[in-house]
Design a protein around this motif. Structure first.
Motif, PDB file in Angstrom:
ATOM      1  N   LEU A  70       0.821  -1.210   0.000  1.00 21.49           N
ATOM      2  CA  LEU A  70       0.000   0.000   0.000  1.00 21.49           C
ATOM      3  C   LEU A  70       0.854   1.260   0.000  1.00 21.49           C
ATOM      4  CD1 LEU A  70      -2.797  -1.132   2.480  1.00 21.49           C
ATOM      5  CD2 LEU A  70      -2.899  -1.038  -0.013  1.00 21.49           C
ATOM      6  N   SER A  71       2.020   1.199   0.628  1.00 18.76           N
ATOM      7  CA  SER A  71       2.943   2.343   0.606  1.00 18.76           C
ATOM      8  C   SER A  71       3.506   2.543  -0.799  1.00 18.76           C
ATOM      9  CB  SER A  71       4.090   2.127   1.596  1.00 18.76           C
ATOM     10  OG  SER A  71       3.620   2.090   2.922  1.00 18.76           O
ATOM     11  N   ALA A  72       3.820   1.415  -1.471  1.00 15.92           N
ATOM     12  CA  ALA A  72       4.413   1.486  -2.805  1.00 15.92           C
ATOM     13  C   ALA A  72       3.458   2.079  -3.829  1.00 15.92           C
ATOM     14  CB  ALA A  72       4.859   0.095  -3.260  1.00 15.92           C
ATOM     15  N   ILE A  73       2.154   1.849  -3.627  1.00 14.60           N
ATOM     16  CA  ILE A  73       1.185   2.377  -4.593  1.00 14.60           C
ATOM     17  C   ILE A  73       0.533   3.669  -4.104  1.00 14.60           C
ATOM     18  CG2 ILE A  73       0.703   0.119  -5.603  1.00 14.60           C
ATOM     19  CD1 ILE A  73      -1.792  -0.070  -3.931  1.00 14.60           C
ATOM     20  N   GLY A  74       1.063   4.216  -3.006  1.00 13.42           N
ATOM     21  CA  GLY A  74       0.650   5.553  -2.595  1.00 13.42           C
ATOM     22  C   GLY A  74      -0.642   5.649  -1.822  1.00 13.42           C
ATOM     23  N   ARG A  75      -1.062   4.572  -1.144  1.00 12.30           N
ATOM     24  CA  ARG A  75      -2.301   4.634  -0.381  1.00 12.30           C
ATOM     25  C   ARG A  75      -2.060   4.835   1.108  1.00 12.30           C
ATOM     26  NH1 ARG A  75      -6.943   3.101  -2.440  1.00 12.30           N
ATOM     27  NH2 ARG A  75      -7.643   4.442  -0.772  1.00 12.30           N
ATOM     28  N   VAL A  76      -0.883   4.444   1.587  1.00 12.60           N
ATOM     29  CA  VAL A  76      -0.549   4.535   3.014  1.00 12.60           C
ATOM     30  C   VAL A  76       0.862   5.099   3.147  1.00 12.60           C
ATOM     31  CG1 VAL A  76      -0.025   3.144   5.072  1.00 12.60           C
ATOM     32  CG2 VAL A  76      -2.072   2.639   3.727  1.00 12.60           C
ATOM     33  N   ARG A  77       1.093   5.881   4.170  1.00 10.51           N
ATOM     34  CA  ARG A  77       2.435   6.401   4.436  1.00 10.51           C
ATOM     35  C   ARG A  77       2.839   5.990   5.842  1.00 10.51           C
ATOM     36  NH1 ARG A  77       1.262  11.154   4.142  1.00 10.51           N
ATOM     37  NH2 ARG A  77       1.389  11.904   6.288  1.00 10.51           N
TER      38      ARG A  77
END
Length: 253
Positions: A70-77
């Motif tokens: 999810l971090s890699a696809i920009g949904r979670v940081r």
């Protein structure tokens, strides 16, 4: 009861086994659903990895792998020492609203996304054919070349970068910021679907895509809006067919 009256033996039916999906993939989708259910907004803090593991009935290790996706696809940081956050909404059209609606492994959502892409990218190509400046045309052609090089050399990262640049450059040449935002966001959602639902393996028609890019380029270069729109429609239809084939392969072998 006479022998001739005996009931015929029941036919045994079998239900096809569901296709295997790794645990972290399932949990990544469940986290997206949880974000929508909790109505978390960009910048909001999420439950911790331990809390997510407990809520979703899985291990912290699996949650950690899901968060990486999810971090890699920009949904979670993930902020070191501070926790997990829903990513900031930088999209002109409000990507948090789109993300709450879109589930990357829901086939109906994937098909709807392609339907939307077909509408916006045929419009962008049509406008680019009448509005592209010489510099913008060079950017479109350079992106198509990068995509071709990625295919010829077998470098998927180069192909994907060229593909992104190609479609966004066309939207830019349409001189409409709403189209640029829509194209960028739709491609982000498609990348999310490919990464979570299909492990990024879709791309069986890459060779055809390279040629289809050239057809779109040619029509824009020649200033033919209808030919550009038609070439873009063919390209999107073939890309969707690629997704369908991969989905069928995964479901039925």
């Amino acid at each position: 009861m006479a022998a001739g009256d005996a009931a015929a033996p029941r036919q045994r039916t079998t239900t096809p086994a569901a296709p295997y999906r790794p645990g972290y993939e399932l949990v990544a989708e469940q986290i997206l659903q949880l974000i929508a259910e909790l109505q978390l907004q960009p910048g909001d803090r999420m439950p911790t990895e331990n809390e997510l593991a407990s809520r979703l009935g899985t291990s912290r290790t699996v949650v950690r792998e899901a968060v990486k996706i999810l971090s890699a696809i920009g949904r979670v940081r993930a902020q070191k020492g501070r926790g997990l956050y829903v990513t900031d909404d930088e999209g002109l059209l409000g990507s948090s609203r789109w993300g709450g609606f879109f589930l990357p492994t829901d086939l109906e959502h994937v098909y709807q996304l392609f339907e939307f892409r077909r509408v916006q990218e045929t419009a962008a190509s049509r406008l680019a054919a009448t509005r592209a400046t010489p510099a913008e045309l060079r950017s479109i052609e350079a992106a198509a070349t990068t995509c071709r090089e990625g295919h010829v050399t077998g470098r998927r990262d180069l192909f994907d970068r060229g593909d992104d640049d190609f479609h966004i450059s066309i939207a830019t040449a349409a001189h409409n910021p709403f189209l640029v935002a829509a194209v960028r966001e739709a491609r982000r959602l498609q990348r999310q679907s490919s990464t979570i639902g299909l492990h990024g393996t879709v791309g069986g028609h890459a060779a055809e895509a390279v040629e289809e890019h050239e057809s779109i380029c040619r029509a824009i270069r020649e200033g033919d809006p209808e030919a550009a729109a038609e070439a873009a429609a063919v390209h999107l239809d073939n890309t969707l067919d690629d997704y369908r084939r991969e989905i069928q392969r995964r479901l039925f072998g």
